[in-house]
Each structure stands twice: as C-alpha cells, then as structure tokens.
Design an enzyme around this catalytic site. Structure first.
Site, mmCIF file in Angstrom:
data_model
loop_
_atom_site.group_PDB
_atom_site.id
_atom_site.type_symbol
_atom_site.label_atom_id
_atom_site.label_comp_id
_atom_site.label_asym_id
_atom_site.label_seq_id
_atom_site.Cartn_x
_atom_site.Cartn_y
_atom_site.Cartn_z
ATOM 1 C CE LYS A 250 -1.698 -1.429 3.695
ATOM 2 N NZ LYS A 250 -2.381 -1.896 4.905
ATOM 3 C CG ASP A 285 -6.095 -4.474 9.177
ATOM 4 O OD1 ASP A 285 -6.449 -3.559 8.433
ATOM 5 O OD2 ASP A 285 -5.518 -5.483 8.765
HETATM 6 N N1 ADP Z 1 -16.281 7.636 0.271
HETATM 7 C C1 ADP Z 1 -15.494 6.629 -0.066
HETATM 8 N N2 ADP Z 1 -15.758 5.862 -1.155
HETATM 9 C C2 ADP Z 1 -14.939 4.852 -1.506
HETATM 10 N N3 ADP Z 1 -13.820 4.518 -0.833
HETATM 11 C C3 ADP Z 1 -13.521 5.235 0.265
HETATM 12 C C4 ADP Z 1 -14.325 6.329 0.712
HETATM 13 N N4 ADP Z 1 -13.729 6.850 1.819
HETATM 14 C C5 ADP Z 1 -12.611 6.121 2.058
HETATM 15 N N5 ADP Z 1 -12.497 5.158 1.129
HETATM 16 C C6 ADP Z 1 -11.416 4.180 1.019
HETATM 17 O O1 ADP Z 1 -11.121 3.679 2.317
HETATM 18 C C7 ADP Z 1 -9.728 3.783 2.575
HETATM 19 C C8 ADP Z 1 -9.501 4.040 4.064
HETATM 20 O O2 ADP Z 1 -9.912 2.866 4.702
HETATM 21 P P1 ADP Z 1 -9.845 2.776 6.295
HETATM 22 O O3 ADP Z 1 -10.206 1.408 6.641
HETATM 23 O O4 ADP Z 1 -10.611 3.902 6.854
HETATM 24 O O5 ADP Z 1 -8.327 3.106 6.622
HETATM 25 P P2 ADP Z 1 -7.053 2.150 6.475
HETATM 26 O O6 ADP Z 1 -7.112 1.577 5.109
HETATM 27 O O7 ADP Z 1 -5.914 3.091 6.663
HETATM 28 O O8 ADP Z 1 -7.168 1.132 7.551
HETATM 29 C C9 ADP Z 1 -9.254 4.932 1.731
HETATM 30 O O9 ADP Z 1 -7.900 4.710 1.321
HETATM 31 C C10 ADP Z 1 -10.166 4.887 0.522
HETATM 32 O O10 ADP Z 1 -9.582 4.135 -0.501
HETATM 33 O O1 BG6 Z 2 -6.469 -1.590 6.810
HETATM 34 P P1 BG6 Z 2 -5.779 -1.481 5.501
HETATM 35 O O2 BG6 Z 2 -4.712 -0.473 5.495
HETATM 36 O O3 BG6 Z 2 -6.740 -1.324 4.380
HETATM 37 O O4 BG6 Z 2 -5.005 -2.892 5.322
HETATM 38 C C1 BG6 Z 2 -5.609 -4.033 4.847
HETATM 39 C C2 BG6 Z 2 -4.538 -5.025 4.438
HETATM 40 O O5 BG6 Z 2 -3.617 -4.370 3.568
HETATM 41 C C3 BG6 Z 2 -2.659 -5.285 3.016
HETATM 42 O O6 BG6 Z 2 -1.842 -4.604 2.117
HETATM 43 C C4 BG6 Z 2 -1.804 -5.902 4.116
HETATM 44 O O7 BG6 Z 2 -0.891 -6.843 3.565
HETATM 45 C C5 BG6 Z 2 -2.693 -6.569 5.153
HETATM 46 O O8 BG6 Z 2 -1.910 -7.022 6.250
HETATM 47 C C6 BG6 Z 2 -3.767 -5.604 5.648
HETATM 48 O O9 BG6 Z 2 -4.643 -6.297 6.511
#
Ligand code: ADP
Ligand code: BG6
Length: 551
Positions: A250, A285
């Site tokens: 990512k 996660d």
């Molecule tokens: N309104 C939206 N529509 C589609 N995708 C979204 C929207 N808001 C956020 N996202 C997606 O969700 C991701 C964030 O996911 P989240 O689970 O909150 O955080 P992380 O991935 O850091 O754990 C963003 O990178 C984006 O790609």
């Molecule tokens: O919560 P995020 O940032 O969307 O991550 C989801 C997954 O992203 C992947 O790239 C990782 O290899 C996983 O370990 C992780 O669970």
C-alpha cells in the site's frame, strides 16, 4: 479540416440529448435540412439558421465546442439530430473492449473461488516462499469470551490512517463501559521514511493520547498500561506479541524495517518517548476485526478488510494446518491471517492497465489481488483509463491536462462520488473532473462515459472480493449445507471502501449470493463491523494480558 462525421439529415437522430457535434479547432461540418445551431456554451451563443446543405466553421480551438442542432420549428420532439465523430466512436469502442476484459461472469468467479480455496490449502501446508498466500499463524487461539475486564489501549497502523483507542472493559455485565479514540492521517513522507521517523511519530501520538486519559478510565494499582498493536501489513508472527515484517504494501516502503520485529521497533520508540506501556498482543487488522466481531456475535468466523488495502482472516481447525507442527492449541482452532491481497490466478481479469499500474508500483509483482479490488487502487485504474481515452480518442479535446498523467491523483472516494452521482446533469462528475484534472465544459455524454468507467472498475473489484469470501467459505466447507445441517456463518467486514461505497457493497453481496445460491446464502451474513479492529485489538490485549491467569 473537415470532421469525418456523417452528413446530417432529419432521419439521423440520436436518442438522447447529447451534443450532436464535437468541433475541435477550426473545422466544418455539413448539415442537411434547415437547423438552428444552438451552442451549448453561452460564450458561443449565436443562433443561426443553416440552410442545407449548410457548412459552418468555427475558429474555436482547444476543448471540443459542444452544440445542439434542432429544426427551425424548435426541438425535434426532445431529440437532437446529431452525428458521431470518429473519436467518439473510438472512445465507445475502447470502453466496450474494457468492459469485456473486466467482465466477471459467474463461470469466471467460480474459477477464482476454486483457485482461492486451493491457495489457502497450499499456504497452510508449508512455509514455502513460493506460496502466494502467507497464511500467517496469528497465535490467536482463543477469541474474546466477554469476560475481559480493565483498561486497555489499541494502536492501529493502517494504510491511510493511524488510530489510537482506549477502552474500559467491564466483563459480561459491563461489556464496553467506555471508549475513546482518535484518528490521524499518516503523513505521506513517513510511509517512505526511516523506521525511527515512522515509529517515533506513532509513539508520540500514543503518548499524547495517554496523557488525555479521563477519570472514566481506571487502571488497577500497580499495573502497567497494556496495548494491542494492530499492524496492517504482512508480518511473520513469531508469538502473540512479536512478529517480523515480511514486506510492505500500500505505498509504504520503510526499507530497513523488512525482517525486523515491529513490536521491538514500537517498544524502542515508546522508550524514547518515555511511555511506560506493555505490548500484550500484535495483531493484523483482520484478526482485530474478527475478535471485535466475535465479541458481539459468536458465529463470526471470517473477517475481511476492504480499505486502503484488502485482506481476510478466518478461524481454521488446528488439525487442518499441517505447518502448525507442535503448536496444537488447546482450543482446537487457530485464527489464520491469509494475506489474500497477494493472491493471483490466471483466471483473474487483469488488463493492460492493471499490469502497467503494478509495474509502476513500489511493489511490482506483489499484491495483485489487492491492486484489483482495494481502495488505494480503484481511482488510479480509472485515471489510467481516462488518460487512454484522452490520448486515443480525444475524450477531453486536443490538449491533455497534465494532471491526467499524475499517478494516484484520482482517488477511490472521487470515483465513488462520481459513480453515485444522482444529479440529472451529473454535476458531481463535472465538478470532480474540474477539481481533480482542471477539465471543464465536459458534455453530458462524456460525463456518462466516465460514470460507466467507474462502474466497470468497481463491479469487477466488488465481485472479485465476493469470490474471495466464497473461497474461504469453500475452504471451511461452509459453501454448502453440510451433513450437520445449516450452520450460520458471519463475515465481519471493516474498511472505508466497503463502509462508504454502497454500490461496491451491494455488488459484492450479490456476487456472494449468486455463487452460493439462495439456500446456502441464507446461512451467510456479511456485516459491517466499522470499529471492529480497534476494539478487537484491545480485547486481544486483555485476553493476553500479562496479568491474566492463563489456565
Ligand atoms: N467515500 C469513499 N468511497 C470509496 N472509498 C472510500 C471512501 N472513503 C474512504 N475510502 C477508502 O477507504 C480507505 C480508508 O480505509 P480505512 O479502513 O478507513 O483506513 P485504512 O485503510 O488506513 O485502515 C481509503 O484509502 C479509501 O480508498
Ligand atoms: O487496513 P488497511 O490499510 O486497508 O489494510 C488491509 C490489508 O492491507 C494489506 O496490504 C496488508 O498486507 C494486510 O496485512 C492488511 O490487513
């Protein structure tokens, strides 16, 4: 230069009110019949009656000049007489071909399901480097019982956000007595910086959060604060509270971290911050989401993340894990972090655009499945398609906006907003393309084409994610009604993509239903578990607390 457009005649009508002519630079077009030339853009407002055969020219340069032509008697019953430029036809052809390449008919999805189930099995058989799926043994062999008590912290490092959380757990009666959290976006420079920069940032945010601990939270005297550390990247787990980074994903690439124990890195940073806290659990996660889901519903067996990245974990029978030698948990089961983002199969509908995106990513050849379906990439795929249409079919006119060439400038929130634009003139599409790329005067039919592109990319992603879930159900034997009769299976899902993109969610759910059939799909529940991974990490910290009396 005459546009190579068909000669207009009254029978040549378009079914919609899209502009009939796209005039680029100075050109002429020919029209039969007498028409009134209405220019869509007020600055060219010149109504002129054209006598067939009529030729008119425009000295207009730059993006296409859009206009409507109608009979003198006014509107042709709500239609415009129009003609198609070769570029427009080419654009439609490109989109049609893309739709074919990205199609996910049920037959293809079933092949993906089988391939996923097979890779899950292979990954459990051995730790071979060649395994597509790491199938990480999480060392979580007992899930929350509801008896957890006390004050616990969680720290969740995701692909976009970084969350800190504290909960006061009150056992079966109190459950979650109180919780507080804060979320910060991870500065992009830290994703590619040094270990010290990244972990000092994390530890300083955590230390700040601890100082704001209110009186609702109570730490038993003589105890150290304890933390569940959720680390959303591929980790080779070596114990419940230790694990070494296998590789980044990512967009992260803190190079000297690979192979290092991420808990040691955090502990060293906490010491530098003077933060006295014990890390009781290191979890992915997905594992946190599973624990948080199981705390609410004992039928939760699978957890899926569809956020910046994507991944899934599930509860596997210990005797179905050949590589788990000598680690036979008393509970008889083990949570497995599949790391399915790295899945690949020849049955995946991969296009030239996906290959180019992968080749230009910081982890080429890795996480192909993630690059097809997760939030970090869907917007980028659409951008690449728009650039192709701009270059090969002049979708936005002769000159291509420079920002259309900028990677990741179009985000998945952008495409979900455009895709779910319900305004009659697609104003959201127009504003998004203007704000992101600086493109304006986009005719309605072009905006419709953009929406169509978003749909193609999102449907493919959603249906593949659904196939991944059914692959795990198949591995568990829960894709059919077994001889033990109907078993309820709950899939806890977290992540901003799933939470905020309803079209994605609906298409994923319908793909699962299509694959399982109505009878079996009634036993499978897909539920949004939006704070699952944070709560789950605190619960796992509690159940692995240094103060708990392990039986
Ligand atoms: N309104 C939206 N529509 C589609 N995708 C979204 C929207 N808001 C956020 N996202 C997606 O969700 C991701 C964030 O996911 P989240 O689970 O909150 O955080 P992380 O991935 O850091 O754990 C963003 O990178 C984006 O790609
Ligand atoms: O919560 P995020 O940032 O969307 O991550 C989801 C997954 O992203 C992947 O790239 C990782 O290899 C996983 O370990 C992780 O669970």
């Amino acid at each position: 230069m005459a546009l190579s457009c068909a000669v207009l005649n009254p029978t040549h009508v378009l079914s919609d009110k899209s502009p009939c002519l796209s005039l680029k630079s100075s050109s002429t077009a020919y029209a039969h019949g007498s028409y009134r030339m209405l220019f869509q853009d007020p600055k060219y407002a010149q109504a002129s009656i054209l006598k067939a055969p009529a030729a008119f020219s425009s000295s207009h340069r730059g993006s296409p000049l859009k206009c409507y032509m109608r009979t003198e008697k006014g509107d042709l019953g709500g239609v415009s007489v129009g003609t198609e430029t070769t570029e427009w036809k080419r654009a439609e052809g490109i989109v049609k071909e893309l739709e074919r390449q990205c199609s996910t008919p049920i037959s293809r999805l079933r092949e993906v399901v089988d391939a996923m189930a097979e890779e899950l099995r292979v990954g459990l058989a051995s730790e071979a480097k060649s395994n597509l799926l790491k199938m990480v043994i999480s060392y979580v062999d007992t899930l929350p019982t509801g008896d957890e008590k006390g004050l616990f912290y969680a720290l969740d490092l995701g692909g976009t956000n970084f969350r800190v959380l504290r909960v006061q757990l009150g056992g079966k009666e109190g459950r979650v007595i109180d919780k507080e959290f804060t979320e910060v976006t991870i500065p992009a420079n830290l994703m590619v910086g040094t270990e010290k920069e990244l972990f000092d940032y994390i530890a300083s945010e955590l230390a700040k959060f601890v100082t704001s601990e209110g009186k609702n939270f109570y730490l038993e005297p003589g105890r150290q604060r304890e933390l569940g550390f959720t680390f959303s990247f591929p980790v080779h787990q070596t114990a419940i509270a230790s694990g070494t980074l296998i590789k980044w994903s990512k967009g992260f690439s803190v190079s000297e971290m690979v192979g290092k124990d991420v808990v040691v890195a955090l502990k060293e940073a906490m010491e530098r911050q003077g933060l006295d806290m014990h890390v009781s659990a290191l979890v992915n996660d997905t594992v946190g989401t599973l624990a948080g889901g199981r705390y609410r519903d004992e039928d939760v067996m699978i957890a899926v993340i569809l956020g910046t990245g994507t991944n899934a974990c599930y509860v596997e029978h210990a005797d179905a894990i050949p590589k788990c030698q000598g680690l036979l948990p008393k509970s008889g089961y083990m949570v497995i972090n599949t790391e399915w983002g790295n899945f690949w199969s020849s049955h995946l509908p991969v296009t030239e655009f996906d290959k180019a995106l992968d080749a230009e990513s910081i982890n080429p050849g890795d996480h192909i499945f993630e690059k097809l379906i997760s939030g970090m990439y869907l917007g980028e795929i659409v951008r690449r398609l728009l650039l192709k249409l701009a270059e090969d079919a002049a979708l936005f006119g002769d000159n291509i906006p420079s920002r259309l060439r900028e990677p990741y400038v179009l985000t998945t929130p952008n495409i979900s907003a455009m895709h779910q634009d319900t305004s009659p003139d697609l104003k959201v599409v127009e504003n998004t393309l203007k704000n992101v790329f600086g493109i304006s005067h986009i005719p309605l039919r072009t905006r419709k084409l953009v929406v169509e592109l978003c749909g193609i990319v999102a449907v493919r992603a959603a249906r593949l994610a659904g196939a991944g879930i059914v692959g795990i159900l198949k591995k568990l034997g829960r894709d059919v009604i077994g001889d033990t009769g109907k078993m309820r299976t709950v899939v806890a899902i977290d992540g901003g993509l799933y939470e905020h993109y309803s079209f994605f969610r609906q298409n994923m759910q319908s793909a699962v239903k299509e694959l399982l059939g109505s009878e079996v799909s009634e036993t499978v529940v897909l539920e949004l578990s939006s704070d699952g991974s944070g709560i789950g990490a605190t619960l796992l910290a509690a159940s692995n607390s240094r103060y708990s009396k392990k039986s």
